[in-house]
Design an enzyme around this catalytic site. Structure first.
Site: not given
Length: 276
Positions: A149, A152, A205
């Protein structure tokens, strides 16, 4: 006198040119050991500062709502565990972008049965207790999720998506105006989803997996935990509604195969890292 159609075409063409001119190919991060070096198209109409400010406002609202429901950082031991893991990972973000060490990183645990975790632009994170409890995550598996995370945010995937959406929106408006067909918007929306949203989501991803695994390895967490994490995810996915955390992710099978290759690449970093 110019016809309306010609004026419209010229006006629309000008809009497209203006939007494209405002975009630039950038490298948001260094490639690291894992080799993430894709150029990203970012619109000058969407600044990092503005997006971070919007993220802060949204984050404040989410935390306020969770607090009012008695769901924010409810379990002190669990919250400390998540914060400690996140802090170890944050120490290594300068490998990918030095400026990120100065970000106002923040992480909280929200009590919810959801299998979810996220990181907003600028380093505003949340991990849902359901993800930890239902998957019985080890520290290394939790590090894989948090690192993913964080990646990102480091890659500014949100700003990249917003930039693409703005360009696509202008392009579809131009197409509709020029062709004068009422069904173009719907058709264009479907085409846009196939051409931009899904491919880029999967690409994002994969990049987050790569960077997240390297962050975990450098922080002293066994990167192979990313494999066991997704094996657990795959088990949950069978015969059930797809967890929110996996809603835009590649299939567990393909992801696990890719992670086997990635983890071998960063094992030397893990072996050389302090384990505390």
């Amino acid at each position: 006198m110019l016809s309306y159609t010609r004026v419209t075409k010229w006006t629309c063409t000008g809009l497209v040119v203006a939007v494209l001119a405002a975009c630039a190919a950038v490298n948001t991060t260094s490639s690291g050991t894992v080799g993430v070096d894709r150029k990203q198209w970012m619109s000058g109409l969407v600044s990092e500062t503005e997006l971070n400010q919007a993220a802060q406002q949204n984050y404040t609202q989410v935390l306020s709502q969770a607090r009012s429901q008695g769901a924010l950082d409810k379990d002190a031991a669990q919250t400390n565990r998540v914060k400690n893991i996140a802090n170890r990972l944050i120490r290594h973000v300068d490998v990918f972008r030095p400026d990120a060490r100065a970000w106002n990183w923040e992480v909280h645990v929200i009590s919810s049965n959801e299998l979810n975790a996220w990181c907003m632009p600028g380093g505003k994170m949340a991990v849902y207790s359901g993800l930890i409890k239902q998957l019985n995550l080890t520290d290394a598996e939790l590090a894989a999720i948090i690192g993913h995370e964080m990646a990102h945010a480091l890659r500014e995937h949100s700003r990249e998506q917003v930039s693409q959406q703005m360009a696509t929106s202008v392009g579809l408006s131009v197409l509709s105006a020029v062709l004068g067909q009422p069904g173009v918007q719907d058709l264009g929306g479907r085409l846009s989803e196939v051409m931009f949203t899904l491919p880029n989501s999967r690409q994002h991803e994969t990049e987050a997996d790569l960077i997240g695994v390297e962050l975990a390895a450098r922080a002293g967490y066994d990167p192979r935990a990313a494999i066991t994490l997704w094996e657990k995810m795959a088990a949950v996915e069978k015969g059930q509604q797809q967890p929110e955390f996996m809603s835009t992710h590649p299939s567990s099978t393909s992801r696990i195969n890719e992670l086997r290759t990635i983890t071998e690449r960063v094992m030397p970093l893990y072996q050389a890292a302090p384990k505390a």
